[in-house]
Design an enzyme around this catalytic site. Sequence first.
Site: not given
Length: 125
Positions: A8-10
């Site tokens: 994920s980007h997060s």
Amino acid sequence: MTTIVLVSHSADIAKGTKDLLEQMVNNVDIKAHGGTEDGSIGTSFDEIQKMINHIEDDALCFYDLGSSEMNLDMAIEMYEGQYEIVKINAPLVEGSFTAAVKLSTGGNMKEAIEEVNNTHFSSET
């Protein structure tokens, strides 16, 4: 056994999804990576590649947005291990949950892929 990989980007989304899956299923190894080395939103090819290269089983990989897919693709292409690493085009949370449930109830990798591919993730009726 098949590992579930989350990209994920997060960091929060990766960790939260991993936590959710671990609370809902048993006997499924779940690896997650989110964000960049400095904790920002984004993805790190180096960290994704390191995670992929340390998997000790076949793996189903889920991702959220553009560069996470691109970096995951590159990591899979450069993987030199002995296991099968498959990228799945499904929503990160719903797809990984569907696969994890199938694996935890005795399904194999192929059956988990089929289950995800046959699941409609839309909320429209």
